[in-house]
Design a protein around this motif. Structure first.
Motif, PDB file in Angstrom:
ATOM      1  N   UNK A   1       0.935  -1.192  -0.160  1.00  0.00           N
ATOM      2  CA  UNK A   1      -0.211   0.144   0.286  1.00  0.00           C
ATOM      3  C   UNK A   1       0.636   1.308  -0.300  1.00  0.00           C
ATOM      4  N   UNK A   2       0.621   1.740  -0.613  1.00  0.00           N
ATOM      5  CA  UNK A   2       1.682   3.597  -1.184  1.00  0.00           C
ATOM      6  C   UNK A   2       0.602   4.728  -1.359  1.00  0.00           C
ATOM      7  N   UNK A   3       1.158   5.749  -1.036  1.00  0.00           N
ATOM      8  CA  UNK A   3       0.341   7.350  -0.663  1.00  0.00           C
ATOM      9  C   UNK A   3       1.508   8.400  -0.946  1.00  0.00           C
ATOM     10  N   UNK A   4       1.134   9.126  -2.517  1.00  0.00           N
ATOM     11  CA  UNK A   4       1.666   9.874  -3.081  1.00  0.00           C
ATOM     12  C   UNK A   4       1.551  10.746  -2.790  1.00  0.00           C
ATOM     13  N   UNK A   5       1.860  11.787  -1.757  1.00  0.00           N
ATOM     14  CA  UNK A   5       0.819  13.612  -2.205  1.00  0.00           C
ATOM     15  C   UNK A   5       2.684  14.692  -2.411  1.00  0.00           C
ATOM     16  N   UNK A   6       1.557  15.215  -3.497  1.00  0.00           N
ATOM     17  CA  UNK A   6       2.750  16.532  -3.950  1.00  0.00           C
ATOM     18  C   UNK A   6       1.980  17.535  -3.524  1.00  0.00           C
ATOM     19  N   UNK A   7       2.589  18.754  -2.725  1.00  0.00           N
ATOM     20  CA  UNK A   7       2.072  20.263  -1.891  1.00  0.00           C
ATOM     21  C   UNK A   7       3.667  21.090  -2.364  1.00  0.00           C
ATOM     22  N   UNK A   8       2.376  22.159  -2.283  1.00  0.00           N
ATOM     23  CA  UNK A   8       3.067  23.533  -2.971  1.00  0.00           C
ATOM     24  C   UNK A   8       3.929  24.327  -1.560  1.00  0.00           C
ATOM     25  N   UNK A   9       4.946  25.141  -1.599  1.00  0.00           N
ATOM     26  CA  UNK A   9       5.171  25.656  -0.522  1.00  0.00           C
ATOM     27  C   UNK A   9       4.151  26.335   0.419  1.00  0.00           C
ATOM     28  N   UNK A  10       3.347  26.852   0.175  1.00  0.00           N
ATOM     29  CA  UNK A  10       2.289  27.716   0.373  1.00  0.00           C
ATOM     30  C   UNK A  10       1.236  26.441   1.828  1.00  0.00           C
ATOM     31  N   UNK A  11       1.847  24.623   0.877  1.00  0.00           N
ATOM     32  CA  UNK A  11       0.898  24.540   2.021  1.00  0.00           C
ATOM     33  C   UNK A  11       0.035  23.740   1.144  1.00  0.00           C
ATOM     34  N   UNK A  12      -0.574  23.893  -0.270  1.00  0.00           N
ATOM     35  CA  UNK A  12      -1.503  23.825  -1.309  1.00  0.00           C
ATOM     36  C   UNK A  12      -1.583  22.168  -1.487  1.00  0.00           C
ATOM     37  N   UNK A  13      -2.695  21.445  -1.658  1.00  0.00           N
ATOM     38  CA  UNK A  13      -2.130  20.104  -1.805  1.00  0.00           C
ATOM     39  C   UNK A  13      -2.938  20.155  -3.309  1.00  0.00           C
ATOM     40  N   UNK A  14      -1.848  19.546  -3.644  1.00  0.00           N
ATOM     41  CA  UNK A  14      -2.034  19.277  -5.205  1.00  0.00           C
ATOM     42  C   UNK A  14      -2.713  17.882  -6.305  1.00  0.00           C
ATOM     43  N   UNK A  15      -1.856  16.921  -5.318  1.00  0.00           N
ATOM     44  CA  UNK A  15      -1.903  15.770  -5.816  1.00  0.00           C
ATOM     45  C   UNK A  15      -1.784  14.534  -4.992  1.00  0.00           C
ATOM     46  N   UNK A  16      -2.023  14.098  -4.714  1.00  0.00           N
ATOM     47  CA  UNK A  16      -2.483  13.069  -4.090  1.00  0.00           C
ATOM     48  C   UNK A  16      -3.401  11.382  -4.526  1.00  0.00           C
ATOM     49  N   UNK A  17      -1.998  10.343  -4.314  1.00  0.00           N
ATOM     50  CA  UNK A  17      -2.505   9.306  -5.019  1.00  0.00           C
ATOM     51  C   UNK A  17      -2.208   8.542  -3.696  1.00  0.00           C
ATOM     52  N   UNK A  18      -3.796   7.027  -4.263  1.00  0.00           N
ATOM     53  CA  UNK A  18      -3.391   5.817  -2.947  1.00  0.00           C
ATOM     54  C   UNK A  18      -3.578   4.234  -3.678  1.00  0.00           C
ATOM     55  N   UNK A  19      -2.506   3.569  -3.032  1.00  0.00           N
ATOM     56  CA  UNK A  19      -2.496   2.478  -4.163  1.00  0.00           C
ATOM     57  C   UNK A  19      -2.706   1.869  -2.858  1.00  0.00           C
ATOM     58  N   UNK A  20      -4.107   0.905  -2.755  1.00  0.00           N
ATOM     59  CA  UNK A  20      -4.665   0.169  -1.961  1.00  0.00           C
ATOM     60  C   UNK A  20      -3.447  -1.050  -2.084  1.00  0.00           C
TER      61      UNK A  20
END
Length: 359
Positions: free
Chosen positions: A317-336
């Protein structure tokens, strides 16, 4: 039977039941799940890092720009542990299709500046050094495609920033439309031939990975973004002989025209930095199940920045998160996979990603 023979048989029987001991790296290859569970029981990982601890990352300019003219426009090197990722940006030139002015105005009114159609991406090629040559592996192709889509959907490169303002060479002097040359203000300025075509740059990324020790998306993405920030786009011009001339020809009673093509040259003496819209960081996690002694149900544990065969093979199970320098979430992927991703695990991953993006 003598007493000496009996002692020899007893000692050989004891040797037959002796347990075998393996070094940690060998045990991780033979039984990765056993190796990982043993480390989780004492609260450490096989790499001796904490559960939410990332490896330190060193980023520097690649220095490939000095390898020769028209070779590399930008480069970066990322080091994390024993893994090294080298990224070089090269340029290509494409001719833009001329669009009717009325249709172009309608399209401009319908699309906003933040529309995805106004942005472009990079064409990356990932190569993992394995001591052999051959066709790209599945991992390399998946990484290349994911990097392309991530750069595009996060709107890091605008199409207008890649348009070439073409100059003209007149008697050995290159004159650009936005320059302050005296010839443009004189009567000869109207006589200077201006190209009727439009060109744009295309960005290619060549990513080389050495000493792979875990999932590579975070490192490849960091190397690619930093190489884009170091990229400089040179000016381009056409010489005074390559004008738009139509030469009449006659063949078998039919008339036609041969149109001379432009000779577009790059001016390495004048360049400008490529604007990169936004600063984003990528954080990857793995989730494993651990059976604690005081609980009958398995507990999900979040592992940041997977490393080694034991963690990579067991954390399905894997999680990938891409966030900007102001803490905004741009991308979240979850693989069960084999482990349950609970709300608390997901919350911890998002909080850590926001913290890393703001640093």
């Amino acid at each position: 039977m003598s007493s000496m023979e009996v002692d020899q048989e007893g000692s050989s029987a004891q040797l037959g039941f002796r347990q075998m001991a393996f070094p940690p790296d060998v045990l991780a290859r033979i039984a990765p799940d056993v190796s990982l569970q043993r480390h989780l029981a004492i609260g450490l990982r096989p790499s001796l890092r904490g559960f939410n601890e990332f490896k330190p990352v060193e980023i520097s300019e690649g220095g490939l720009n000095a390898s020769g003219q028209n070779t590399v426009a930008g480069s970066a090197i990322v080091k994390s542990g024993d893994t090294r990722v080298v990224c070089g940006i090269t340029l290509g030139v494409v001719e833009e299709n001329t669009v009717d002015q009325l249709l172009e105005n309608e399209a401009t009114n319908q699309e906003t500046d933040g529309s995805l159609s106004n942005y472009t991406s990079v064409y990356p090629v990932v190569e993992i050094a394995r001591g052999r040559s051959g066709a790209p592996t599945d991992e390399e192709m998946i990484l290349s495609q994911k990097l392309y889509e991530t750069i595009l959907h996060n709107r890091l490169v605008h199409q207008d920033d890649l348009k070439i303002i073409v100059g003209t060479s007149v008697d050995g002097e290159v004159i650009y439309p936005d320059s302050s040359s005296p010839l443009l203000d004189s009567d000869l300025g109207e006589l200077i031939s201006k190209p009727k075509k439009n060109w744009s740059y295309v960005l290619y990324a060549h990513i080389k990975v050495f000493s792979r020790a875990g999932p590579l998306f975070d490192l490849c993405y960091s190397a690619l973004v930093n190489a884009l920030q170091n990229t400089r786009l040179p000016r381009a011009f056409v010489d005074d002989k390559a004008t738009d001339i139509k030469i009449p020809v006659r063949s078998r009673g039919n008339f036609g025209h041969l149109k001379e093509s432009y000779n577009l040259l790059l001016d390495q003496t004048i360049s400008a930095s490529l604007p990169v819209h936004g600063r984003l960081s990528s954080s990857s996690f793995g989730v494993v199940s651990y059976e604690a002694e005081d609980s009958n149900e398995p507990v999900s544990i979040l592992l940041a920045d997977l490393e080694g065969e034991a963690e990579e093979s067991c954390a399905e199970s894997k999680i990938n998160v891409i966030a900007s320098n102001d803490g905004e979430l741009r991308h979240v992927s979850i693989v069960g996979g084999g482990a349950l991703i609970t709300k608390q695990v997901l919350k911890d991953a998002l909080d850590i990603s926001r913290m890393r993006g703001s640093n």
